[in-house]
Design a protein around this motif. Structure first.
Motif, PDB file in Angstrom:
ATOM      1  N   GLN A 188     -52.507 -29.905  12.410  1.00 27.19           N
ATOM      2  CA  GLN A 188     -51.524 -29.960  11.330  1.00 27.19           C
ATOM      3  C   GLN A 188     -51.772 -31.193  10.453  1.00 27.19           C
ATOM      4  OE1 GLN A 188     -47.417 -29.536  12.685  1.00 27.19           O
ATOM      5  NE2 GLN A 188     -48.102 -28.445  14.512  1.00 27.19           N
ATOM      6  N   LYS A 189     -52.034 -32.325  11.099  1.00 27.60           N
ATOM      7  CA  LYS A 189     -52.288 -33.562  10.355  1.00 27.60           C
ATOM      8  C   LYS A 189     -53.571 -33.464   9.536  1.00 27.60           C
ATOM      9  CE  LYS A 189     -49.921 -36.655  13.598  1.00 27.60           C
ATOM     10  NZ  LYS A 189     -50.083 -37.776  14.551  1.00 27.60           N
ATOM     11  N   HIS A 190     -54.630 -32.925  10.154  1.00 25.60           N
ATOM     12  CA  HIS A 190     -55.896 -32.788   9.437  1.00 25.60           C
ATOM     13  C   HIS A 190     -55.712 -31.938   8.180  1.00 25.60           C
ATOM     14  CE1 HIS A 190     -59.249 -34.722  11.428  1.00 25.60           C
ATOM     15  NE2 HIS A 190     -58.781 -34.361  12.617  1.00 25.60           N
ATOM     16  N   LEU A 191     -55.027 -30.815   8.310  1.00 26.34           N
ATOM     17  CA  LEU A 191     -54.845 -29.926   7.173  1.00 26.34           C
ATOM     18  C   LEU A 191     -54.065 -30.628   6.063  1.00 26.34           C
ATOM     19  CD1 LEU A 191     -55.192 -27.078   5.981  1.00 26.34           C
ATOM     20  CD2 LEU A 191     -52.994 -26.477   7.041  1.00 26.34           C
ATOM     21  N   ALA A 192     -52.990 -31.315   6.426  1.00 23.45           N
ATOM     22  CA  ALA A 192     -52.172 -31.988   5.414  1.00 23.45           C
ATOM     23  C   ALA A 192     -52.903 -33.180   4.807  1.00 23.45           C
ATOM     24  CB  ALA A 192     -50.853 -32.444   6.035  1.00 23.45           C
ATOM     25  N   TRP A 193     -53.627 -33.922   5.603  1.00 23.25           N
ATOM     26  CA  TRP A 193     -54.312 -35.124   5.111  1.00 23.25           C
ATOM     27  C   TRP A 193     -55.484 -34.752   4.195  1.00 23.25           C
ATOM     28  CZ3 TRP A 193     -52.940 -40.188   5.700  1.00 23.25           C
ATOM     29  CH2 TRP A 193     -53.878 -41.146   5.333  1.00 23.25           C
ATOM     30  N   ASP A 194     -56.291 -33.781   4.634  1.00 17.88           N
ATOM     31  CA  ASP A 194     -57.464 -33.386   3.849  1.00 17.88           C
ATOM     32  C   ASP A 194     -57.074 -32.546   2.634  1.00 17.88           C
ATOM     33  OD1 ASP A 194     -58.939 -34.695   5.757  1.00 17.88           O
ATOM     34  OD2 ASP A 194     -59.448 -32.868   6.866  1.00 17.88           O
ATOM     35  N   GLY A 195     -56.017 -31.755   2.780  1.00 20.12           N
ATOM     36  CA  GLY A 195     -55.522 -30.967   1.652  1.00 20.12           C
ATOM     37  C   GLY A 195     -56.350 -29.728   1.352  1.00 20.12           C
ATOM     38  N   TRP A 196     -56.018 -29.081   0.262  1.00 16.28           N
ATOM     39  CA  TRP A 196     -56.674 -27.849  -0.165  1.00 16.28           C
ATOM     40  C   TRP A 196     -56.654 -27.779  -1.689  1.00 16.28           C
ATOM     41  CZ3 TRP A 196     -52.292 -28.060   2.998  1.00 16.28           C
ATOM     42  CH2 TRP A 196     -51.080 -27.902   2.336  1.00 16.28           C
ATOM     43  N   ASP A 197     -57.633 -27.116  -2.249  1.00 22.19           N
ATOM     44  CA  ASP A 197     -57.656 -26.919  -3.700  1.00 22.19           C
ATOM     45  C   ASP A 197     -56.775 -25.746  -4.108  1.00 22.19           C
ATOM     46  OD1 ASP A 197     -59.453 -29.028  -4.100  1.00 22.19           O
ATOM     47  OD2 ASP A 197     -61.157 -27.729  -3.641  1.00 22.19           O
ATOM     48  N   ASP A 198     -56.725 -24.741  -3.256  1.00 21.54           N
ATOM     49  CA  ASP A 198     -55.948 -23.536  -3.514  1.00 21.54           C
ATOM     50  C   ASP A 198     -55.294 -23.127  -2.200  1.00 21.54           C
ATOM     51  OD1 ASP A 198     -55.129 -20.833  -3.759  1.00 21.54           O
ATOM     52  OD2 ASP A 198     -56.562 -20.498  -5.379  1.00 21.54           O
ATOM     53  N   PRO A 199     -53.985 -22.844  -2.181  1.00 20.70           N
ATOM     54  CA  PRO A 199     -53.333 -22.463  -0.924  1.00 20.70           C
ATOM     55  C   PRO A 199     -53.997 -21.289  -0.220  1.00 20.70           C
ATOM     56  CG  PRO A 199     -51.688 -22.899  -2.614  1.00 20.70           C
ATOM     57  CD  PRO A 199     -53.022 -22.927  -3.303  1.00 20.70           C
ATOM     58  N   ASP A 200     -54.627 -20.396  -0.971  1.00 23.62           N
ATOM     59  CA  ASP A 200     -55.261 -19.242  -0.341  1.00 23.62           C
ATOM     60  C   ASP A 200     -56.472 -19.631   0.515  1.00 23.62           C
ATOM     61  OD1 ASP A 200     -53.468 -17.336  -1.318  1.00 23.62           O
ATOM     62  OD2 ASP A 200     -54.520 -17.219  -3.243  1.00 23.62           O
ATOM     63  N   GLU A 201     -56.918 -20.886   0.386  1.00 24.20           N
ATOM     64  CA  GLU A 201     -58.027 -21.374   1.223  1.00 24.20           C
ATOM     65  C   GLU A 201     -57.562 -21.752   2.635  1.00 24.20           C
ATOM     66  OE1 GLU A 201     -60.464 -23.712  -2.354  1.00 24.20           O
ATOM     67  OE2 GLU A 201     -59.416 -24.814  -0.777  1.00 24.20           O
ATOM     68  N   ILE A 202     -56.257 -21.863   2.831  1.00 26.06           N
ATOM     69  CA  ILE A 202     -55.723 -22.423   4.072  1.00 26.06           C
ATOM     70  C   ILE A 202     -56.182 -21.666   5.324  1.00 26.06           C
ATOM     71  CG2 ILE A 202     -53.561 -22.774   5.355  1.00 26.06           C
ATOM     72  CD1 ILE A 202     -52.356 -23.786   2.693  1.00 26.06           C
ATOM     73  N   PRO A 203     -56.222 -20.328   5.338  1.00 32.50           N
ATOM     74  CA  PRO A 203     -56.716 -19.651   6.549  1.00 32.50           C
ATOM     75  C   PRO A 203     -58.137 -20.069   6.926  1.00 32.50           C
ATOM     76  CG  PRO A 203     -55.584 -18.091   5.123  1.00 32.50           C
ATOM     77  CD  PRO A 203     -55.710 -19.362   4.343  1.00 32.50           C
ATOM     78  N   VAL A 204     -59.006 -20.186   5.925  1.00 32.03           N
ATOM     79  CA  VAL A 204     -60.393 -20.586   6.188  1.00 32.03           C
ATOM     80  C   VAL A 204     -60.443 -22.023   6.693  1.00 32.03           C
ATOM     81  CG1 VAL A 204     -62.666 -20.944   5.148  1.00 32.03           C
ATOM     82  CG2 VAL A 204     -61.275 -18.973   4.486  1.00 32.03           C
ATOM     83  N   LEU A 205     -59.623 -22.891   6.095  1.00 32.71           N
ATOM     84  CA  LEU A 205     -59.600 -24.294   6.511  1.00 32.71           C
ATOM     85  C   LEU A 205     -59.106 -24.426   7.952  1.00 32.71           C
ATOM     86  CD1 LEU A 205     -58.142 -25.926   3.265  1.00 32.71           C
ATOM     87  CD2 LEU A 205     -60.517 -25.965   4.053  1.00 32.71           C
ATOM     88  N   LEU A 206     -58.096 -23.651   8.317  1.00 39.14           N
ATOM     89  CA  LEU A 206     -57.583 -23.709   9.687  1.00 39.14           C
ATOM     90  C   LEU A 206     -58.648 -23.261  10.691  1.00 39.14           C
ATOM     91  CD1 LEU A 206     -53.910 -22.369   9.391  1.00 39.14           C
ATOM     92  CD2 LEU A 206     -54.658 -24.702   9.899  1.00 39.14           C
ATOM     93  N   ALA A 207     -59.349 -22.194  10.355  1.00 39.59           N
ATOM     94  CA  ALA A 207     -60.409 -21.706  11.242  1.00 39.59           C
ATOM     95  C   ALA A 207     -61.510 -22.755  11.387  1.00 39.59           C
ATOM     96  CB  ALA A 207     -60.976 -20.400  10.709  1.00 39.59           C
ATOM     97  N   ALA A 208     -61.845 -23.423  10.300  1.00 39.22           N
ATOM     98  CA  ALA A 208     -62.881 -24.452  10.337  1.00 39.22           C
ATOM     99  C   ALA A 208     -62.447 -25.647  11.186  1.00 39.22           C
ATOM    100  CB  ALA A 208     -63.222 -24.907   8.926  1.00 39.22           C
ATOM    101  N   LEU A 209     -61.154 -25.903  11.242  1.00 37.35           N
ATOM    102  CA  LEU A 209     -60.628 -27.000  12.051  1.00 37.35           C
ATOM    103  C   LEU A 209     -60.585 -26.654  13.537  1.00 37.35           C
ATOM    104  CD1 LEU A 209     -57.702 -28.229   9.761  1.00 37.35           C
ATOM    105  CD2 LEU A 209     -59.739 -29.544  10.380  1.00 37.35           C
ATOM    106  N   GLY A 210     -60.778 -25.378  13.871  1.00 35.88           N
ATOM    107  CA  GLY A 210     -60.799 -24.978  15.273  1.00 35.88           C
ATOM    108  C   GLY A 210     -59.615 -24.165  15.733  1.00 35.88           C
ATOM    109  N   ALA A 211     -58.740 -23.749  14.813  1.00 30.06           N
ATOM    110  CA  ALA A 211     -57.620 -22.896  15.210  1.00 30.06           C
ATOM    111  C   ALA A 211     -58.142 -21.541  15.672  1.00 30.06           C
ATOM    112  CB  ALA A 211     -56.648 -22.723  14.044  1.00 30.06           C
ATOM    113  N   ARG A 212     -57.526 -21.006  16.735  1.00 28.01           N
ATOM    114  CA  ARG A 212     -57.923 -19.694  17.219  1.00 28.01           C
ATOM    115  C   ARG A 212     -57.463 -18.602  16.248  1.00 28.01           C
ATOM    116  NH1 ARG A 212     -57.797 -23.853  20.449  1.00 28.01           N
ATOM    117  NH2 ARG A 212     -55.836 -23.364  21.493  1.00 28.01           N
ATOM    118  N   PRO A 213     -58.092 -17.419  16.282  1.00 28.64           N
ATOM    119  CA  PRO A 213     -57.714 -16.343  15.349  1.00 28.64           C
ATOM    120  C   PRO A 213     -56.232 -16.011  15.379  1.00 28.64           C
ATOM    121  CG  PRO A 213     -59.801 -15.807  16.379  1.00 28.64           C
ATOM    122  CD  PRO A 213     -59.319 -17.058  17.050  1.00 28.64           C
TER     123      PRO A 213
END
Length: 403
Positions: free
Chosen positions: A359-384
């Motif tokens: 959660q911290k990584h996602l908020a700290w690093d941020g996103w350019d477009d909210p629709d990128e968030i699923p891909v970013l979470l997967a890249a961080l290691g979140a399970r499907p």
């Protein structure tokens, strides 16, 4: 199950207390091989008593074979056959992440894991101990008064052996009931993903500066005192390793912190300290002084910093995030709020839905477009299953907030 329902007390295994296996490991291995189905597995260690987290007893149960209590001490090089048999079917464990490391030390690896603790978490159970789950799901009452016993002692008392055998007695029945519950809830695949992550998880990295917790508890802030505490920590750890004792039994961390605050200037200062009341502690005064003495000679730039960043959680305290920009603080509010809401909807713990560090990584690093968030979470290691359940809520919250 309602708390008013009377539980069926189970104080001894239904087939009696099995003997302890050591020299006859090959015979037991053959009996397990002749059984069928998954293996119910547990271990007993001596945490808080011995230095290592090694297994002092391994409990295994399999249908058609029965329950076995294996003393692995001294036969570590004879467990190859057992490892081959155990690699043929699923292991059922409770809190697998606690048991697998010491089983790996013995060369024992599962091909598949079913973790009854994780199953309980995914089902939203308020209590997830093995005792609680067996009571809730199966209606049996298990005693747990021996969980903190010294499992390194030999011989083990009959009461301890009964307790150990009961820890695997009902795991298969519990697994079957939990599987049916997870299937009805549509969460069985969630469990598979979580258990596979646990099975493949590598060793936990050691803490960079484990003595920092003792420093905070004792209020140690002076750099010279911090250096002394670091040195004392190392000296105590070596003594504990040599004696095969838990470090806290050699010298409590609280006492080390207080000793470092005093900044002793001689061996006599250490030996006469009222903190070392017992004769056993005073015997170690020389080792502690040898660790402390060189710290007096260190220039300030070589002493530990007052500030410390944990490499496993490198972020500043969340309450300070506004100092680093409004955007990062607002993103944290979006992510955290969405996760808490979604976890509440699912009736599971928020850290199970998405680890706070992610959660911290996602908020700290941020996103350019909210629709990128699923891909970013997967890249961080979140399970499907986590991406599927967490991402839509975060995306929706981000868009509402204009983030």
């Amino acid at each position: 199950m309602s708390e008013s329902v009377e539980l069926i007390a189970l104080d001894e295994p239904r087939e009696g207390i099995p003997p302890v296996t050591n020299g006859d490991i090959e015979q037991v291995t053959a009996q397990l091989a002749a059984g069928h189905g998954p293996f119910s597995v547990d271990t007993e260690r001596a945490m808080g008593i011995r230095y290592s987290d090694r297994a002092y007893l391994v409990q295994i149960r399999r249908e058609g074979a029965g329950t076995f209590l294996i003393d692995p001490i001294g036969i570590e090089d004879r467990l190859g056959g057992l490892a081959q048999v155990l690699a043929t079917d699923q292991w059922i464990l409770h809190a697998a992440d606690q048991d697998l490391p010491c089983l790996h030390e013995l060369g024992l690896y599962p091909p598949e894991v079913f973790d009854t603790e994780v199953a309980g978490l995914l089902l939203g159970f308020p209590r997830i101990s093995l005792q609680s789950e067996i009571a809730e799901v199966l209606g049996y009452g298990l005693a747990k008064e021996h969980s903190n016993s010294d499992w390194s002692q030999r011989p083990l008392a009959p009461a301890l052996l009964a307790y150990a055998a009961l820890d695997v007695e009902l795991l298969l029945e519990l697994r079957d009931e939990l599987t049916a519950m997870l299937e009805r809830a549509g969460r069985l695949e969630w469990l598979r993903e979580e258990c596979e992550e646990i099975r493949l998880r590598g060793p936990r990295p050691p803490k960079a500066q484990p003595w920092r917790k003792a420093a905070r508890q004792a209020g140690v802030k002076d750099q010279r005192s911090l250096g002394m505490l670091q040195a004392l920590w190392g000296a105590r750890d070596e003594l504990a390793r040599q004696r095969d004792l838990a470090p806290e039994k050699v010298l409590p961390s609280k006492v080390m912190g207080q000793l470092a605050l005093r900044k002793p200037r001689s061996h006599q200062d250490v030996e006469n300290s009222p903190l070392l009341r017992s004769r056993a502690r005073r015997r170690d005064a020389g080792a502690y002084w040898q660790a402390i003495a060189p710290v007096w000679q260190l220039p300030e730039e070589e002493l530990p910093s007052r500030r410390f960043t944990d490499r496993q959680d490198p972020f500043p305290a969340v309450k300070q995030w506004k100092k680093y920009g409004a955007d990062v603080a607002e993103r944290w509010s979006v992510v955290r709020g969405a996760i808490l809401t979604r976890a509440d909807d699912l009736d599971i713990r928020q850290e199970l839905l998405l680890k706070p560090l992610l959660q911290k990584h996602l908020a700290w690093d941020g996103w350019d477009d909210p629709d990128e968030i699923p891909v970013l979470l997967a890249a961080l290691g979140a399970r499907p299953w986590q991406v599927e359940n967490a991402a839509p809520s975060i995306v929706a919250a981000a868009k509402r907030a204009g983030r």
